[in-house]
Motif scaffolding. Structure first.
Motif, PDB file in Angstrom:
ATOM      1  N   GLY A  54      -4.255  -4.667   8.648  1.00 51.33           N
ATOM      2  CA  GLY A  54      -5.458  -3.985   9.090  1.00 51.33           C
ATOM      3  C   GLY A  54      -6.677  -4.384   8.279  1.00 51.33           C
ATOM      4  N   ALA A  55      -7.753  -3.619   8.475  1.00 56.86           N
ATOM      5  CA  ALA A  55      -9.038  -3.908   7.832  1.00 56.86           C
ATOM      6  C   ALA A  55      -9.546  -2.679   7.106  1.00 56.86           C
ATOM      7  CB  ALA A  55     -10.060  -4.341   8.885  1.00 56.86           C
ATOM      8  N   ASP A  56     -10.266  -2.911   6.030  1.00 51.78           N
ATOM      9  CA  ASP A  56     -10.958  -1.807   5.379  1.00 51.78           C
ATOM     10  C   ASP A  56     -12.259  -1.536   6.126  1.00 51.78           C
ATOM     11  OD1 ASP A  56     -11.728   0.143   3.540  1.00 51.78           O
ATOM     12  OD2 ASP A  56     -12.893  -1.316   2.420  1.00 51.78           O
ATOM     13  N   HIS A  57     -12.547  -0.274   6.361  1.00 53.80           N
ATOM     14  CA  HIS A  57     -13.787   0.117   7.013  1.00 53.80           C
ATOM     15  C   HIS A  57     -14.788   0.702   6.009  1.00 53.80           C
ATOM     16  CE1 HIS A  57     -10.951   0.188  10.556  1.00 53.80           C
ATOM     17  NE2 HIS A  57     -11.924  -0.569  10.991  1.00 53.80           N
ATOM     18  N   TYR A  58     -14.684   0.211   4.777  1.00 47.54           N
ATOM     19  CA  TYR A  58     -15.579   0.643   3.692  1.00 47.54           C
ATOM     20  C   TYR A  58     -15.371   2.102   3.339  1.00 47.54           C
ATOM     21  CZ  TYR A  58     -19.394  -1.111   0.803  1.00 47.54           C
ATOM     22  OH  TYR A  58     -20.145  -1.600  -0.242  1.00 47.54           O
ATOM     23  N   VAL A  59     -14.155   2.583   3.584  1.00 42.14           N
ATOM     24  CA  VAL A  59     -13.825   3.967   3.229  1.00 42.14           C
ATOM     25  C   VAL A  59     -12.708   4.021   2.193  1.00 42.14           C
ATOM     26  CG1 VAL A  59     -14.609   4.968   5.403  1.00 42.14           C
ATOM     27  CG2 VAL A  59     -12.281   4.126   5.229  1.00 42.14           C
ATOM     28  N   LEU A  60     -11.837   3.006   2.177  1.00 39.18           N
ATOM     29  CA  LEU A  60     -10.778   2.977   1.175  1.00 39.18           C
ATOM     30  C   LEU A  60     -11.262   2.289  -0.097  1.00 39.18           C
ATOM     31  CD1 LEU A  60      -7.676   2.088   3.341  1.00 39.18           C
ATOM     32  CD2 LEU A  60      -8.615   4.315   2.795  1.00 39.18           C
ATOM     33  N   PHE A  61     -12.060   1.247   0.078  1.00 38.10           N
ATOM     34  CA  PHE A  61     -12.565   0.477  -1.045  1.00 38.10           C
ATOM     35  C   PHE A  61     -14.081   0.432  -0.939  1.00 38.10           C
ATOM     36  CE2 PHE A  61      -8.612  -1.467   0.610  1.00 38.10           C
ATOM     37  CZ  PHE A  61      -7.753  -0.976  -0.358  1.00 38.10           C
ATOM     38  N   GLY A  62     -14.743   0.841  -1.985  1.00 38.92           N
ATOM     39  CA  GLY A  62     -16.191   0.834  -1.992  1.00 38.92           C
ATOM     40  C   GLY A  62     -16.735  -0.365  -2.736  1.00 38.92           C
ATOM     41  N   PRO A  63     -18.014  -0.342  -3.075  1.00 31.55           N
ATOM     42  CA  PRO A  63     -18.627  -1.510  -3.717  1.00 31.55           C
ATOM     43  C   PRO A  63     -18.047  -1.838  -5.093  1.00 31.55           C
ATOM     44  CG  PRO A  63     -20.118   0.371  -3.719  1.00 31.55           C
ATOM     45  CD  PRO A  63     -18.989   0.731  -2.826  1.00 31.55           C
ATOM     46  N   GLY A  64     -17.310  -0.884  -5.677  1.00 27.80           N
ATOM     47  CA  GLY A  64     -16.719  -1.145  -6.988  1.00 27.80           C
ATOM     48  C   GLY A  64     -15.461  -1.976  -6.938  1.00 27.80           C
ATOM     49  N   CYS A  65     -14.871  -2.142  -5.746  1.00 25.64           N
ATOM     50  CA  CYS A  65     -13.625  -2.914  -5.631  1.00 25.64           C
ATOM     51  C   CYS A  65     -13.453  -3.344  -4.186  1.00 25.64           C
ATOM     52  CB  CYS A  65     -12.418  -2.085  -6.083  1.00 25.64           C
ATOM     53  SG  CYS A  65     -10.843  -2.959  -5.949  1.00 25.64           S
ATOM     54  N   LEU A  66     -13.559  -4.639  -3.930  1.00 23.35           N
ATOM     55  CA  LEU A  66     -13.423  -5.168  -2.576  1.00 23.35           C
ATOM     56  C   LEU A  66     -12.383  -6.285  -2.578  1.00 23.35           C
ATOM     57  CD1 LEU A  66     -17.182  -5.267  -1.528  1.00 23.35           C
ATOM     58  CD2 LEU A  66     -15.410  -3.789  -0.574  1.00 23.35           C
ATOM     59  N   PRO A  67     -11.097  -5.926  -2.469  1.00 24.90           N
ATOM     60  CA  PRO A  67     -10.047  -6.949  -2.508  1.00 24.90           C
ATOM     61  C   PRO A  67     -10.099  -7.858  -1.298  1.00 24.90           C
ATOM     62  CG  PRO A  67      -9.123  -4.817  -1.921  1.00 24.90           C
ATOM     63  CD  PRO A  67     -10.554  -4.575  -2.294  1.00 24.90           C
ATOM     64  N   SER A  68      -9.764  -9.118  -1.513  1.00 29.80           N
ATOM     65  CA  SER A  68      -9.693 -10.067  -0.408  1.00 29.80           C
ATOM     66  C   SER A  68      -8.481  -9.782   0.469  1.00 29.80           C
ATOM     67  CB  SER A  68      -9.631 -11.496  -0.952  1.00 29.80           C
ATOM     68  OG  SER A  68      -9.656 -12.438   0.093  1.00 29.80           O
ATOM     69  N   TYR A  69      -7.354  -9.442  -0.184  1.00 32.45           N
ATOM     70  CA  TYR A  69      -6.176  -8.990   0.551  1.00 32.45           C
ATOM     71  C   TYR A  69      -5.346  -8.128  -0.379  1.00 32.45           C
ATOM     72  CZ  TYR A  69      -4.397 -13.360  -1.587  1.00 32.45           C
ATOM     73  OH  TYR A  69      -4.081 -14.384  -2.447  1.00 32.45           O
ATOM     74  N   LEU A  70      -4.731  -7.114   0.190  1.00 36.01           N
ATOM     75  CA  LEU A  70      -4.050  -6.088  -0.593  1.00 36.01           C
ATOM     76  C   LEU A  70      -2.800  -5.642   0.135  1.00 36.01           C
ATOM     77  CD1 LEU A  70      -5.456  -3.032  -2.436  1.00 36.01           C
ATOM     78  CD2 LEU A  70      -3.947  -2.626  -0.478  1.00 36.01           C
ATOM     79  N   ILE A  71      -1.763  -5.314  -0.642  1.00 41.67           N
ATOM     80  CA  ILE A  71      -0.528  -4.783  -0.077  1.00 41.67           C
ATOM     81  C   ILE A  71      -0.203  -3.464  -0.765  1.00 41.67           C
ATOM     82  CG2 ILE A  71       0.954  -6.088  -1.686  1.00 41.67           C
ATOM     83  CD1 ILE A  71       2.907  -6.440   0.725  1.00 41.67           C
ATOM     84  N   GLY A  72       0.216  -2.493   0.012  1.00 44.91           N
ATOM     85  CA  GLY A  72       0.639  -1.206  -0.532  1.00 44.91           C
ATOM     86  C   GLY A  72       2.104  -1.267  -0.912  1.00 44.91           C
ATOM     87  N   THR A  73       2.394  -1.017  -2.199  1.00 51.37           N
ATOM     88  CA  THR A  73       3.769  -1.150  -2.686  1.00 51.37           C
ATOM     89  C   THR A  73       4.405   0.182  -3.059  1.00 51.37           C
ATOM     90  OG1 THR A  73       3.040  -1.477  -4.976  1.00 51.37           O
ATOM     91  CG2 THR A  73       3.283  -3.453  -3.601  1.00 51.37           C
ATOM     92  N   GLY A  74       3.655   1.277  -2.950  1.00 49.99           N
ATOM     93  CA  GLY A  74       4.184   2.573  -3.368  1.00 49.99           C
ATOM     94  C   GLY A  74       4.000   3.623  -2.300  1.00 49.99           C
ATOM     95  N   ASP A  75       3.451   4.770  -2.697  1.00 51.25           N
ATOM     96  CA  ASP A  75       3.238   5.872  -1.769  1.00 51.25           C
ATOM     97  C   ASP A  75       2.178   5.505  -0.734  1.00 51.25           C
ATOM     98  OD1 ASP A  75       5.021   7.373  -3.258  1.00 51.25           O
ATOM     99  OD2 ASP A  75       3.455   8.326  -4.463  1.00 51.25           O
ATOM    100  N   VAL A  76       2.479   5.780   0.529  1.00 53.03           N
ATOM    101  CA  VAL A  76       1.539   5.536   1.624  1.00 53.03           C
ATOM    102  C   VAL A  76       1.435   6.812   2.444  1.00 53.03           C
ATOM    103  CG1 VAL A  76       0.998   4.145   3.655  1.00 53.03           C
ATOM    104  CG2 VAL A  76       2.170   3.094   1.707  1.00 53.03           C
ATOM    105  N   SER A  77       0.216   7.166   2.825  1.00 57.77           N
ATOM    106  CA  SER A  77       0.011   8.334   3.683  1.00 57.77           C
ATOM    107  C   SER A  77      -1.170   8.054   4.601  1.00 57.77           C
ATOM    108  CB  SER A  77      -0.253   9.599   2.856  1.00 57.77           C
ATOM    109  OG  SER A  77      -1.458   9.454   2.113  1.00 57.77           O
ATOM    110  N   GLY A  78      -1.329   8.931   5.603  1.00 58.61           N
ATOM    111  CA  GLY A  78      -2.476   8.783   6.489  1.00 58.61           C
ATOM    112  C   GLY A  78      -2.087   8.882   7.958  1.00 58.61           C
TER     113      GLY A  78
END
Length: 277
Positions: A54-78
């Motif tokens: 998926g894509a970040d909609h500027y709600v999970l990651f703000g201007p302080g951290c903008l990963p090029s690609y990320l994988i969730g390896t632990g707890d996931v919710s939503g």
């Protein structure tokens, strides 16, 4: 050994939740039926894990951290958004496989950003809730986020190569897993711009044709300026499709549905890509 069982593209447009089912338009019914078709196919493929790109909609990651690609390896919710009839709690993750993919990447030129706790938005949450988790065979959903919505954007070819890396990592996993990869995104849409609500069906069908032919190269040759001109800033999300196609190289696809209309702010494409027999 683990293997890729198939792939899908689908939108994460939340417009289906704006009205109760008894007030849905014909278009909304067709879109919900397309999600249901994918859920059924995931079950028929006997998938045990679904990787949702998926894509970040500027709600999970703000201007302080903008990963090029990320994988969730632990707890996931939503998803963190509240949609009628959609749970917001835990999304079971295949943590072992997610950690393996991240580690395999470090050993093969893909330095993943990692989230040990991740509350996803609708980009991951909608396909997880509507398509993956309804199947009793699916025991885990691995979330992957690409910088495909907020600049700086991951290059198109890197997104496609990342899909190939995901395939290699899955095939190197010493477990009996059948993995499905979903590329989640809209096609043409102009997010937060005066043109919002506009779509370009010609561009959408061109993208879907590339998916059906199993040919990513025409999309890979597009510049971001060309994507924006033809499909708006929301169409940057075709990177998620390219990632899925990279995980199923050369595999042809089959269109499930295409919709656009006043109910949506995006062109909505659904397709299946089959692993070779």
């Amino acid at each position: 050994m683990a293997s890729i069982a198939g792939g899908f593209i689908l939108p994460h447009e939340p417009g289906i939740f704006h009205l109760p089912p008894e007030r849905w338009t014909d278009g909304q019914r067709r879109v919900r039926a397309a999600y249901d078709t994918i859920a059924q196919r995931i079950g028929e493929l006997r998938a045990t894990t679904v990787i949702v790109v998926g894509a970040d909609h500027y709600v999970l990651f703000g201007p302080g951290c903008l990963p090029s690609y990320l994988i969730g390896t632990g707890d996931v919710s939503g998803p963190y958004e509240r949609f009628p009839g959609i749970a917001q709690g835990e999304i079971p993750n295949n943590r072992a496989l997610a950690r393996h993919i991240a580690q395999y990447g470090r050993e093969h030129g893909f330095d993943w950003a990692v989230a040990k706790s991740l509350r996803v938005d609708h980009s991951i949450g909608v396909p997880a809730r509507l398509c993956a988790l309804p199947n009793s065979t699916v025991t885990g959903v691995v979330p992957v986020y690409l910088a495909s919505g907020v600049e700086p954007l991951i290059p198109m070819r890197r997104a496609h190569a990342l899909g190939g890396h995901i395939r290699a990592a899955v095939e190197a996993w010493d477990a009996d897993e059948r993995v499905v990869v979903i590329g989640s995104g809209g096609i043409s849409h102009w997010v937060g711009l005066p043109e919002m609500g506009k779509v370009n069906p010609e561009f959408d069908r061109w993208v879907l044709d590339c998916v059906q032919r199993g040919d990513p190269e025409p999309m890979l040759q597009l510049t971001d300026e060309q994507v924006f001109a033809q499909g708006g800033n929301g169409a940057y999300e075709i990177r998620n499709f390219l990632c899925m196609m990279g995980a199923l190289p050369g595999r042809k696809g089959q269109l499930i549905a295409y919709e656009h209309g006043p109910e949506w702010v995006s062109g909505l494409g659904f397709a299946e890509v089959l692993e070779a027999a």
